[in-house]
Design an enzyme around this catalytic site. Structure first.
Site, short mmCIF file in Angstrom:
data_model
loop_
_atom_site.label_atom_id
_atom_site.label_comp_id
_atom_site.label_asym_id
_atom_site.label_seq_id
_atom_site.Cartn_x
_atom_site.Cartn_y
_atom_site.Cartn_z
CD1 TRP A 12 -3.00 1.63 0.49
CD2 TRP A 12 -1.36 2.51 2.14
NE1 TRP A 12 -3.08 3.14 0.96
CE2 TRP A 12 -2.15 3.57 1.97
CE3 TRP A 12 -0.21 2.79 3.07
CZ2 TRP A 12 -2.11 4.91 2.31
CZ3 TRP A 12 -0.53 3.88 3.51
CH2 TRP A 12 -1.43 5.08 3.21
CG ASP A 46 -5.72 -1.44 8.07
OD1 ASP A 46 -5.28 -0.99 9.13
OD2 ASP A 46 -5.59 -1.17 7.15
C1 RNT Z 1 -3.88 2.56 4.78
C2 RNT Z 1 -4.10 1.40 4.34
C3 RNT Z 1 -3.01 0.39 4.90
C4 RNT Z 1 -2.56 0.76 6.19
C5 RNT Z 1 -1.36 -0.26 6.92
C6 RNT Z 1 -0.74 0.43 7.91
O1 RNT Z 1 -5.15 3.28 4.08
O2 RNT Z 1 -5.21 0.82 4.84
O3 RNT Z 1 -3.23 -0.70 4.88
O4 RNT Z 1 -3.45 1.28 6.98
O5 RNT Z 1 -0.65 -0.49 5.99
ZN ZN Z 2 -5.73 -1.44 4.68
#
Ligand code: RNT
Ligand code: ZN
Length: 415
Positions: free
Chosen positions: A182, A323
């Site tokens: 990400w 998450d």
């Molecule tokens: C961010 C994404 C991602 C993060 C993590 C910390 O909007 O959701 O997955 O929350 O990688």
């Molecule tokens: Zn995420």
């Protein structure tokens, strides 16, 4: 007769075998995200700033983990209060550098061996994430899609390093690691050029994924987003971008429940996505008005996700991760509530008299289909959940456990 035996009979009369359900529930791990334990801080340096990353942890509840040892201890506490087997989802910014300075592009398995050994000792599989945020080289708001080749190359090297680390995690633990990409790239205000960053991102991903990695050790996933703080007008890695990328390259797509318009249902995307990509990664989350990353609850959207996984027979192709990061409540309780809620949602989905519902649908008896779905909601699922806790030796009063851990451990931590 105890409550479970009664429930078992009730479900049997609806054609549902609760023993089989308990077996499937136990066989479905949930990947616990390390970042709930310290508000996405990580351990690379004394202060890590999330500003400009599009991520925002709000709240200042006392007792957050300040070291890897504390975070592992907190995770152990949370895991002891969650039934079944779980996994650990670790971000690269949780590297243990031992006081040394090291570039993220140079990370190797040594920086994560402490985590791997810990996971092994606790029988946990692990998942992994390169960290493309909270870093000077991400300060412009662009990483893999940056117009600056030096910046892009740095993050490509980080992504390559993380795939190698992911593979080593998978090899050492004997359980495939999912490494999820990400990036925060985007812009606050209207860009004149939406095309070039996406072309650069595709090329950067292609290069990052070009090394052959044994898929039994590591699988790659890509995660889209609708908008972030500071990227309200444009996100390079949008849903359409990554859906296209994942389909074209047969990567895993990561769907985060907070990354769509608030009235969009993640559940409805699953069957479409899995028609065209090999496997799915879920970031089960709860957005409140926006991508707020609230603790997961046993709510309709979460139940709908699990129903889809069960009804479509997709559990074998889906990796379930969480998450959220709430810094305003006890962080261990946040993990426990969120993970148990995700499990309860899966339990409800597994307990549905789906054969009966399908029969009604097949016959075109749509009022019966609706009635059966409604009736299923008040069948004695609670007794089956209690049985699951009992069989997994989870203390019945988990809140008391959290209270005393807070008193004896968390309250003694400075800030
Ligand atoms: C961010 C994404 C991602 C993060 C993590 C910390 O909007 O959701 O997955 O929350 O990688
Ligand atoms: Zn995420």
């Amino acid at each position: 007769m105890n409550a479970y035996t009664l429930a078992k009979e009730t479900y049997a009369s609806h054609g549902v075998d609760t023993e089989e359900v308990l077996r499937r529930l136990a066989a479905t791990p949930i990947s616990l995200h390390c970042w709930q334990g310290d508000d996405v801080g990580g351990f690379e340096s004394a202060s890590t700033d999330l500003a400009g990353s599009g991520l925002a942890a709000t709240g200042n509840y006392p007792g957050k983990a300040r070291t890897p040892e504390e975070l592992r201890m907190d995770l152990e506490k949370a895991l002891s209060l969650i039934p079944g087997k779980q996994r650990l989802n670790l971000h690269a910014c949780y590297a243990e550098l031992g006081g040394k300075k090291k570039e993220r592009s140079d990370y190797g398995v040594v920086e994560f061996q402490g985590w791997i050994d810990w996971a092994k000792a606790h029988g946990l599989g692990m998942d992994f994430n390169p960290s493309f945020f909270a870093h000077p080289k991400a300060a412009s708001g662009f990483t893999l899609s940056s117009p600056d080749k030096g910046i892009r190359d740095y993050w490509i090297a980080h992504g390559k390093a993380c795939r190698r680390i992911g593979a080593e995690i998978g090899r050492q633990l004997g359980s495939t690691c999912v490494t999820n990409v990400w990036i925060p790239d985007g812009s606050k205000d209207l860009p004149a050029d939406r095309k070039s960053p996406r072309l650069r991102l595709e090329a950067a991903l292609d290069e990052m994924f070009s090394d052959h990695i044994d898929p039994s050790h590591n699988l790659d996933a890509v995660e889209s987003k609708l908008f972030g703080i500071g990227s309200e007008s444009y996100v390079v890695g949008s849903h359409e971008f990554y859906m296209g990328y994942a389909v074209k390259n047969q990567k895993l797509l990561c769907l985060d429940a907070g990354h769509f318009h608030p009235t969009e249902q993640l559940a409805d995307k699953i069957s479409s996505v899995l028609q065209f990509v090999p496997e799915l990664l879920l970031h089960v989350s709860r957005g409140v008005r926006w991508d707020s990353d609230h603790v997961v609850l046993l709510d309709d959207p979460t139940i709908a996700i699990m129903e889809e996984l069960v009804r479509g027979d997709f559990l074998g192709r889906t990796h379930i991760g969480l998450d959220f990061f709430d810094a305003s409540i006890n962080r261990i309780a946040a993990w426990v509530i969120g993970t148990r809620s995700a499990q309860k949602a899966l339990l409800l989905a597994l307990l549905q008299p789906i054969e009966k519902i399908r029969r009604a649908e097949g016959l075109g008896a749509l009022w019966e289909r609706l009635a059966l779905m409604e009736e299923a909601k008040t069948l004695p699922a609670g007794a089956v959940w209690e049985e699951f806790l009992l069989r997994n030796d989870v203390p019945s009063d988990w809140m008391q456990e959290v209270r005393s851990y807070e008193r004896n451990v968390l309250s003694k931590r400075g800030s």
